[in-house]
Design an enzyme around this catalytic site. Structure first.
Site, short mmCIF file in Angstrom:
data_model
loop_
_atom_site.label_atom_id
_atom_site.label_comp_id
_atom_site.label_asym_id
_atom_site.label_seq_id
_atom_site.Cartn_x
_atom_site.Cartn_y
_atom_site.Cartn_z
N ARG A 25 0.86 -1.18 0.00
CA ARG A 25 0.00 0.00 0.00
C ARG A 25 0.90 1.23 0.00
O ARG A 25 1.72 1.41 0.89
CB ARG A 25 -0.90 0.00 1.24
CG ARG A 25 -1.68 1.29 1.42
CD ARG A 25 -2.57 1.23 2.66
NE ARG A 25 -3.33 2.46 2.79
CZ ARG A 25 -3.11 3.38 3.75
NH1 ARG A 25 -2.19 3.19 4.68
NH2 ARG A 25 -3.84 4.47 3.79
N HIS A 56 -2.84 11.21 0.62
CA HIS A 56 -2.41 10.82 1.96
C HIS A 56 -1.87 12.08 2.64
O HIS A 56 -0.68 12.25 2.81
CB HIS A 56 -1.35 9.72 1.88
CG HIS A 56 -1.12 8.98 3.17
ND1 HIS A 56 -1.39 7.65 3.33
CD2 HIS A 56 -0.64 9.40 4.36
CE1 HIS A 56 -1.10 7.27 4.58
NE2 HIS A 56 -0.64 8.32 5.21
N GLU A 75 -7.38 8.41 5.94
CA GLU A 75 -7.76 9.00 7.23
C GLU A 75 -8.42 10.36 7.09
O GLU A 75 -8.02 11.34 7.74
CB GLU A 75 -6.52 9.16 8.13
CG GLU A 75 -6.19 7.94 8.90
CD GLU A 75 -4.96 8.10 9.81
OE1 GLU A 75 -4.52 9.23 10.08
OE2 GLU A 75 -4.44 7.06 10.24
N ASN A 120 -7.96 2.53 9.40
CA ASN A 120 -6.68 2.53 10.10
C ASN A 120 -6.98 2.35 11.57
O ASN A 120 -7.58 3.22 12.20
CB ASN A 120 -5.93 3.85 9.87
CG ASN A 120 -5.55 4.05 8.42
OD1 ASN A 120 -5.76 3.18 7.58
ND2 ASN A 120 -4.98 5.21 8.11
N TYR A 143 -5.67 1.42 15.48
CA TYR A 143 -4.52 1.28 16.39
C TYR A 143 -4.90 0.91 17.82
O TYR A 143 -4.09 0.39 18.56
CB TYR A 143 -3.69 2.57 16.41
CG TYR A 143 -2.92 2.79 15.11
CD1 TYR A 143 -1.64 2.27 14.97
CD2 TYR A 143 -3.47 3.47 14.05
CE1 TYR A 143 -0.93 2.43 13.78
CE2 TYR A 143 -2.76 3.64 12.85
CZ TYR A 143 -1.49 3.12 12.73
OH TYR A 143 -0.79 3.27 11.57
N GLU A 170 -4.22 0.21 7.97
CA GLU A 170 -3.09 0.43 8.87
C GLU A 170 -3.38 -0.24 10.19
O GLU A 170 -4.51 -0.18 10.70
CB GLU A 170 -2.84 1.93 9.13
CG GLU A 170 -2.32 2.67 7.92
CD GLU A 170 -1.98 4.15 8.21
OE1 GLU A 170 -1.86 4.51 9.40
OE2 GLU A 170 -1.87 4.91 7.24
#
Ligand SMILES: *[C@@H]1O[C@H](CO)[C@@H](O)[C@H](O)[C@H]1NC(C)=O
Ligand SMILES: *[C@@H]1O[C@H](CO)[C@@H](O)[C@H](O)[C@H]1NC(C)=O
Ligand SMILES: *[C@@H]1O[C@H](CO)[C@@H](O)[C@H](O)[C@H]1NC(C)=O
Ligand SMILES: *[C@@H]1O[C@H](CO)[C@@H](O)[C@H](O)[C@H]1NC(C)=O
Ligand SMILES: *[C@@H]1O[C@H](CO)[C@@H](O)[C@H](O)[C@H]1NC(C)=O
Ligand SMILES: *[C@@H]1O[C@H](CO)[C@@H](O)[C@H](O)[C@H]1NC(C)=O
Length: 512
Positions: free
Chosen positions: A100, A144, A190, A331, A333, A399
């Site tokens: 990616r 991005h 994002e 994404n 986390y 991500e």
């Protein structure tokens, strides 16, 4: 003050947590054969060659050159612009099935609109050819965080509707030139955090904000601009998706989607107001984008709390945005505990953070008692949420990874634990019916982090930024991921289990 961007900063503080592994034993073969495993980077964070071959500046060049990243910038970064062949070989050695990366809009079209830079075109053709000929799927993001500075200067970037036309023209150049080999396109990375950090607190480019949300900006309106920028991003995404579907998809057979940052939010207590607050936080974080994309309009709670500050879709726009994706990308986390704080609705000037009406105190306490959590089951809950709230759309995890300080230690066992736990949680989610199609570890290399510059590291491969050769050195996590990926085709007794003695793996195989 609680804000997603501040939360994100907290995320970067190393907090000791108990990591509960999802499924203990699993192998690549437990996942469907057409599920894809890869790793990711983005243009400004790895390419370097910032002033070479006709590239124009992006808002990130301006930001990092103003010293805001304590002197770090992406001028050289990992120099992937010159080292892409070696990097693709490293991906092959690692066993990646997909890579990616993002295209730098201002490398391809230096002024944002107008002539295409032939050297930029050549670079991305070379990279894509190198990946394809090595059997690695390119998954490409168009934006991005790094849109052309020229468009910020010309009309204020995403605050202007003109962006819809220019972004669509840029995407057209990409589909026309690369779409024969690229089957997975993501319009924005994002989007929700990009507008929060760039137009509310303003601590990242394009640095728009107004007091009290942020005090360091030369322009902005934190009460309105995040919502306006989002509205234009959704319209631009939908315009690009329509272009792809009408002009390219029949011949190219690819897929298009958009990427959001996603915490899993949990209520701090079982009190009704906290349960509602956690759901509201999901509506503001995810529903803000996903509701228009799936249902054609913003969540009711946002319309109710924001009134005229929330732009309205016309019927035409609503129909354009609704269903304008083949997949959603996330994404992920970690997860956060949420407490209600409806008193924020009484504030005279409200920003996105105040509009969410969730509590700060709870979050601070959470951190001190370690309730800010990276336990892997949060990922499973998040995927279950998409299944139930949005009809189980195809999802890519774009991500997922673990931060550490950027230093020469290659023994990143906490990162291995994190990846093992989260891939296990993903397997649990798939077994319970989640429509997830792929997983991309962040990040392939130690790179220029948009939060933390070269102090932060998520990479499978360490790079000493003072080394003139920028040699890539495998960490334990690179060995672990490679081991996991390469058991493809191995029978069920070839389970991968995280062994304490994994460090005994030969590093020699990877040394370049
Ligand atoms: C504002 O800028 C000053 C000086 O550069 C810095 O110390 C401070 O952290 C900044 N505040 C925010 C909210 O970014
Ligand atoms: C932000 O925009 C709103 C709505 O137009 C306006 O009422 C408010 O005064 C603006 N705030 C700033 C700081 O310009
Ligand atoms: C909320 O209730 C559930 C089910 O009774 C329980 O498992 C959980 O621990 C409670 N959470 C809190 C924060 O009290
Ligand atoms: C280096 O990074 C590792 C994690 O990769 C961390 O455990 C260690 O504390 C760091 N060392 C220094 C000196 O920062
Ligand atoms: C599995 O899926 C069912 C149906 O969506 C749901 O009710 C259940 O909570 C899910 N289990 C987990 C652990 O997510
Ligand atoms: C690593 O652990 C496995 C399983 O416990 C064991 O079979 C193997 O001998 C160990 N290898 C080394 C080099 O210690």
């Amino acid at each position: 003050m609680l804000s997603l961007s501040h939360i994100f900063l907290f995320l970067l503080v190393n907090i000791s947590v108990v990591e509960v592994l999802g499924v203990d034993k699993f192998s690549r073969d437990d996942f469907p054969p057409d599920f894809v495993f890869g790793s990711g980077t983005s243009a400004y964070q790895v390419e370097g060659a910032a002033n070479e071959d006709g590239r124009g500046p992006s808002i990130w060049d301006s930001f990092s050159h103003s010293g805001k990243m304590h002197g770090d910038d992406g001028d050289i970064a990992c120099d992937q612009y010159h080292k892409y062949k070696d990097d693709v070989q490293l991906m092959v050695d690692t066993g990646l099935e997909a890579y990616r990366f993002s295209i730098s809009w201002s490398r391809l079209i230096p002024n944002g609109r107008g002539p295409v830079n032939p050297k930029g075109l050549q670079y991305y053709n070379n990279l894509i050819n190198e990946l394809s000929s090595n059997g690695i799927q390119p998954h490409v993001t168009l934006h991005h965080s790094d849109f052309p500075q020229a468009l910020e200067d010309k009309y204020g970037g995403w605050l202007s509707r003109e962006m819809v036309k220019d972004f669509t023209a840029y995407a057209d150049v990409c589909f026309r030139n690369f779409g024969d080999r690229v089957l997975h396109w993501t319009t924005m990375n994002e989007a929700n955090i990009f507008v929060k950090a760039g137009y509310e607190s303003g601590f990242l480019p394009p640095e728009h904000c107004s007091p009290p949300s942020g005090t360091n900006c030369s322009r902005g309106n934190s009460s309105t601009e995040p919502y306006l920028a989002t509205h234009h991003i959704l319209l631009a995404h939908a315009s690009v998706a329509r272009l792809y579907k009408e002009k390219y998809q029949d011949q190219q057979h690819g897929f298009i989607g958009i990427d959001l940052f996603a915490f899993w939010f949990l209520p701090l207590t079982n009190k009704t107001e906290d349960v509602i607050a956690a759901r509201r936080a999901m509506d503001f974080q995810i529903g803000w984008y996903a509701d228009p994309l799936v249902y054609g309009d913003y969540p009711d709670v946002m319309k109710k709390y924001l009134g005229s500050r929330l732009p309205a879709f016309t019927n035409f726009e609503s129909n354009l945005v609704k269903g304008s994706f083949d997949f959603l990308a996330l994404n992920y986390y970690g997860m956060l505990y949420i407490k209600d704080d409806s008193s924020k609705l009484n504030m005279e000037v409200r920003d996105l953070d105040a509009d969410m009406a969730i509590g700060l105190t709870a979050i601070q306490n959470d951190i001190s008692v370690n309730k800010f959590s990276i336990e892997p089951w949060g990922l499973q809950e998040l995927l279950e949420y998409f299944k139930q709230a949005y009809g189980n759309p195809p999802i890519y995890i774009h991500e997922n990874g673990k931060r550490s300080l950027h230093n020469s230690s290659l023994e990143d066992e906490p990162r291995v634990n994190y990846l093992h736990g989260h891939i296990g949680a993903l397997l649990n989610a798939l077994r319970n019916g989640s429509n997830t199609r792929g997983y991309f570890q962040w990040s392939f290399l130690d790179l220029f982090e948009l939060l933390g510059g070269y102090e932060s590291s998520y990479g499978l491969y360490y790079i000493d930024m003072d080394d003139p050769d920028l040699k890539r050195q495998p960490k334990l996590s690179a060995h672990w991921y490679s081991h996991f990926l390469k058991t493809k085709g191995v029978s069920s007794d070839g389970f991968i289990k995280l062994e304490k003695n994994l460090t005994s793996f030969s590093h020699a195989h990877f040394s370049q």
